[in-house]
Enzyme design. Structure first.
Site, short mmCIF file in Angstrom:
data_model
loop_
_atom_site.label_atom_id
_atom_site.label_comp_id
_atom_site.label_asym_id
_atom_site.label_seq_id
_atom_site.Cartn_x
_atom_site.Cartn_y
_atom_site.Cartn_z
N HIS A 192 56.55 47.12 34.94
CA HIS A 192 55.40 46.09 35.74
C HIS A 192 56.11 47.26 36.80
O HIS A 192 54.88 47.33 37.71
CB HIS A 192 56.24 45.02 35.61
CG HIS A 192 55.43 43.91 36.87
ND1 HIS A 192 55.47 42.62 36.65
CD2 HIS A 192 54.67 44.20 38.09
CE1 HIS A 192 54.82 41.94 37.34
NE2 HIS A 192 54.01 43.06 37.87
N TYR A 230 56.29 36.48 36.45
CA TYR A 230 54.83 35.42 37.17
C TYR A 230 55.36 33.77 37.01
O TYR A 230 55.04 32.99 37.04
CB TYR A 230 53.53 35.86 36.82
CG TYR A 230 52.94 37.12 37.04
CD1 TYR A 230 53.00 38.40 38.06
CD2 TYR A 230 51.01 37.39 36.05
CE1 TYR A 230 52.67 39.22 38.38
CE2 TYR A 230 50.56 38.41 36.37
CZ TYR A 230 51.85 39.47 37.14
OH TYR A 230 50.90 40.73 37.48
P1 NAP Z 1 42.65 38.92 43.22
O1 NAP Z 1 41.67 39.15 42.13
O2 NAP Z 1 41.78 40.13 44.24
O3 NAP Z 1 41.78 37.91 43.96
C1 NAP Z 1 42.29 36.34 43.74
C2 NAP Z 1 41.55 35.93 45.06
O4 NAP Z 1 40.42 35.99 44.40
C3 NAP Z 1 41.95 34.60 44.00
O5 NAP Z 1 42.21 33.99 45.82
C4 NAP Z 1 40.15 33.86 44.23
O6 NAP Z 1 40.30 32.63 44.86
C5 NAP Z 1 39.85 34.74 44.44
N1 NAP Z 1 38.61 35.07 44.05
C6 NAP Z 1 38.48 34.91 42.66
N2 NAP Z 1 37.00 35.65 42.73
C7 NAP Z 1 36.33 34.76 42.86
C8 NAP Z 1 34.87 34.81 43.74
N3 NAP Z 1 34.12 34.87 42.34
N4 NAP Z 1 34.50 34.79 45.03
C9 NAP Z 1 35.47 34.06 45.81
N5 NAP Z 1 36.89 34.29 45.93
C10 NAP Z 1 37.29 34.85 44.46
O7 NAP Z 1 44.31 39.19 43.59
P2 NAP Z 1 45.83 38.73 42.16
O8 NAP Z 1 44.25 37.56 41.53
O9 NAP Z 1 45.89 38.74 42.91
O10 NAP Z 1 45.06 39.71 41.35
C11 NAP Z 1 44.38 40.14 39.79
C12 NAP Z 1 45.31 40.27 38.92
O11 NAP Z 1 45.98 41.26 39.20
C13 NAP Z 1 46.82 39.74 38.85
O12 NAP Z 1 46.00 37.77 38.24
C14 NAP Z 1 47.79 39.79 38.31
O13 NAP Z 1 47.55 39.42 37.00
C15 NAP Z 1 46.92 41.12 38.54
N6 NAP Z 1 48.37 41.42 39.45
C16 NAP Z 1 49.08 43.23 38.93
C17 NAP Z 1 50.10 43.56 39.86
C18 NAP Z 1 51.26 44.68 38.90
O14 NAP Z 1 51.79 44.78 39.81
N7 NAP Z 1 50.89 44.99 37.84
C19 NAP Z 1 50.06 43.18 41.81
C20 NAP Z 1 49.36 41.98 41.79
C21 NAP Z 1 48.09 41.53 40.92
P3 NAP Z 1 40.18 31.24 43.87
O15 NAP Z 1 41.21 30.91 42.78
O16 NAP Z 1 39.51 29.91 44.62
O17 NAP Z 1 38.87 32.05 42.80
#
Ligand code: NAP
Length: 682
Positions: free
Chosen positions: A521, A460
């Site tokens: 990862h 990241y």
């Molecule tokens: P996510 O959590 O599914 O979605 C994030 C999106 O949701 C952002 O655009 C955010 O916008 C919005 N959001 C968050 N809370 C909200 C709410 N209460 N109401 C409306 N919109 C909301 O996707 P992600 O952040 O990509 O995934 C979560 C975490 O998983 C990552 O940050 C990372 O740490 C981890 N991850 C791991 C892998 C892996 O391969 N291990 C892959 C992908 C992700 P705002 O900023 O405007 O709130």
């Protein structure tokens, strides 16, 4: 003599079991009566079911180990192994019995020369000694690390049971070699069937050290005989479904339905099997079907009220070593998620078999069943049923929390204890795509809102910002280092090829002392090497727990046998459109916590998920947001959530997940949204 069965009102995790070398009567002193230990019923507090690689389903102790594991009496020596042939110490035995007794509070520290106050066994040893169940040796030692012989183990259990009357003579050929002080106990155990499985050609071998499998058997038989409460009670709706082509399985199914006060359903083939169909090795119908794993003989009729049943006993004959394919048809005809399935089979020569059908109802809780010979008596079936660890009827709240308790989630502390022994919050902040000041502010905002789990990764490119935010929050008195759980990950390719360097680089970039969890990862050709390097950092105290990300069933099956430390966590894509319902229970059954990435669908997909009619309808009913419904749905499935956000309002909103509860119906409605639609390639 009066009975004083200790209460088994709590099921608690147990470690290993008993063994000790020979001792004299003085070392196991007589028990005074009237110590206030009450008779009480066994209550079942189910643990996640674990399939141990070293406990074959047809092993004589498999049922007992299954029972002890599910009731929290004994767990594996690792997430995947039980070590049934290993011995266990006196301190461990004291711990098991203390926990079986509901872990009563103990105020005194142990007085023995070899017992360390405040150690894991301290309370149990004090309790066992105080209640004259296990006392110390003459010289003031307890024998904490000593093994236990079989006659000592039986005597200790007999004392735990309140020194009940023995029987006449024990039906064992080496009764004369039983020590005088153990004779009543051995006679009692023998008369009550507690020694079954512990005799070989009628020899008891009293001076041999007892093994863990034997201990499980002893405790299982003792609890089954003395509590007799494992049948589902009124309110738990049980179905006995069976297929019987030659009427061998039918009587057993009828006995079971009668004993359980259950409904009976016969699986009737649309095209009945003729004698010619059933003739083995003639290339007849049964031969062909059993040779073809995709064969699905049609069933006439169906169970229309399947949703009403919590427990399904499933009876069938064994054909060519497996359940008939019509059992596959039956299992695939219904959504059996959350139901408990107890197979039982009949065969003349084959053993018990359920391996070919378990994957057909992956969301069900499968209990290892039993094979019976044709003509088995009602009493044998009854004895088997009485020994099963069946779920008790759930209240509405229990039903909602069963998945979370399976995952070990504590909604009071909002945390889960990992198999590494460390506690991890069950909701956190994901930091993917957050950089610079945005990232620092998001993490600090999360910490100020009470978030105590932060997920980052080398890939990241923001570990420095995450570390900076944490250090600033510590300096500002918002948190202490111990309060926050930080996960980071190393990436395939050059990072995993040079793991020591990559791991150290993560530590340096974060600069927060230790890292709570380091995760691989993705799978990679160097993943085992990288994991082994992480294991070394754990030994050095620089990393506390280990995890994997984007590992599924096949990957885990090949990876786990190659590493020493079982991962504490698997982080995979999970959201209502990609639910992983087959993978989640598999991982949880290994004692590994599941964490979902992209809980809200991931950027570019959140609008669709948050706007989904089903989800927004449920949100409206509870007066919460769609995001909160999705996150709560994850938690109630036993999945840790790490939503990503840079918006302080969203971050705070994403922590407010504990003031409402989704009903079973709402959970089922969201479960029905699954589209197997992955939002990223890995
Ligand atoms: P996510 O959590 O599914 O979605 C994030 C999106 O949701 C952002 O655009 C955010 O916008 C919005 N959001 C968050 N809370 C909200 C709410 N209460 N109401 C409306 N919109 C909301 O996707 P992600 O952040 O990509 O995934 C979560 C975490 O998983 C990552 O940050 C990372 O740490 C981890 N991850 C791991 C892998 C892996 O391969 N291990 C892959 C992908 C992700 P705002 O900023 O405007 O709130």
């Amino acid at each position: 003599m009066k009975k004083r069965f200790l209460s088994f009102s709590m099921a608690v995790c147990m470690v290993c079991l008993l063994t000790m070398t020979s001792c004299t009567a003085a070392e196991i002193p007589a028990v005074s009566s009237g110590n206030g230990l009450d008779s009480a019923k066994l209550t079942s507090e189910s643990q996640p079911t674990v399939t141990f690689s070293d406990v074959p389903a047809d092993a004589w102790y498999a049922e007992a180990i299954n029972y002890c594991q599910q009731h929290g009496i004994m767990s594996g020596t690792t997430a995947a192994a039980f070590a049934p042939e290993a011995t266990l110490t006196r301190a461990m035995l004291a711990t098991v019995l203390h926990r079986m007794s509901g872990t009563p509070a103990v105020s005194d520290a142990p007085v023995f020369t070899d017992a360390v106050a405040g150690s894991w066994y301290s309370d149990a040893v004090s309790w066992a000694a105080k209640n004259s169940i296990i006392s110390g040796y003459g010289g003031g030692a307890f024998g904490v690390d000593d093994p236990t012989t079989r006659e000592q183990a039986v005597t200790i259990l007999w004392r735990y049971a309140g020194e009940p009357e023995g029987a006449a003579a024990a039906d064992i050929s080496d009764a004369a070699s039983v020590s005088t002080w153990a004779q009543t106990a051995v006679r009692w155990a023998n008369a009550n069937g507690i020694l079954e499985g512990m005799t070989n050609n009628s020899r008891f071998d009293p001076k041999t050290n007892i093994k863990r499998g034997e201990v499980a058997s002893m405790l299982f038989r003792f609890l089954s005989k003395t509590t007799g409460q494992q049948q589902p009670t009124a309110g738990s709706k049980t179905l006995v479904a069976y297929f019987s082509a030659t009427n061998t399985t039918r009587p057993l199914a009828e006995y079971a339905a009668d004993i359980l006060n259950a409904d009976l359903y016969e699986i009737v083939p649309e095209v009945p099997y003729t004698d010619a169909d059933l003739a083995y090795y003639t290339s007849g119908r049964a031969d062909r079907e059993q040779n073809d794993s995709s064969a699905r003989p049609a069933i006439s009729g169906s169970v229309e009220n399947m949703a009403d049943y919590d427990v399904i006993f499933l009876g069938y004959p064994i054909w060519h070593g497996q359940p008939p394919r019509i059992i596959s048809t039956f299992l695939e005809s219904y959504d059996l998620t959350g139901k408990t399935i107890v197979p039982f089979c009949t065969s003349h020569s084959s053993g018990y078999s359920d391996s070919s059908i378990k994957s057909l109802a992956p969301g069900a809780n499968w209990i290892t069943g039993r094979r019976f010979a044709g003509g088995t008596s009602r009493s044998t079936v009854e004895e088997w049923i009485n020994g099963l660890a069946l779920p008790q009827p759930e209240t509405a709240v229990d039903a909602v929390t069963s998945a979370t308790s399976k995952a070990g989630f504590n909604f009071e502390t909002k945390s889960v204890t990992l198999n590494s022994g460390y506690e991890m919050p069950i909701n956190g902040l994901g930091t993917y795509s957050l950089h610079g000041e945005t990232c620092v502010n998001a993490v600090k905002s999360a910490l100020a809102s009470g978030v105590r789990l932060i997920d980052t990764a080398s890939a990241y490119g923001n570990e420095e910002e995450v570390g900076q935010a944490i250090r600033e929050a510590i300096d500002e008195g918002i948190i202490e280092r111990e309060d926050v759980f930080v996960i980071t990950k190393i990436y395939p390719g050059s990072e995993m090829a040079n793991p020591e360097q990559s791991i150290q680089a993560c530590l340096d970039r974060l600069d927060i002392g230790y890292v709570d969890m380091m995760v691989l990862h993705h799978p990679d050709r160097n993943d085992v090497k990288a994991y082994q390097a992480m294991e070394k950092f754990v030994e050095e105290g620089k990393i506390r727990s280990l995890g994997l990300s984007n590992w599924y069933v096949e990957e885990l099956e090949s990876f786990l046998p190659q590493v020493t430390v079982t991962p504490a966590l698997v982080q995979n894509e999970i959201h209502p459109y990609y639910q992983e319902n087959d993978v989640i229970p598999y991982i949880q059954d290994l004692g590994i916590v599941v964490q979902g990435w992209y809980p809200l669908g991931g950027r570019g997909h959140t609008a669709e998920l948050l706007g989904d009619e089903v989800i927004s309808g449920i949100a409206k009913a509870h007066g919460v947001s769609s995001a909160q419904v999705i996150l709560r749905w994850n938690l109630q499935k036993g999945v840790v959530v790490i939503p990503g956000s840079s918006n302080p309002d969203h971050i705070k909103e994403n922590t407010e997940l504990y003031g409402f509860e989704l009903t079973d119906t709402e959970m089922a409605q969201i479960n029905a949204l699954d589209r197997n639609e992955k939002h990223d390639w890995y």
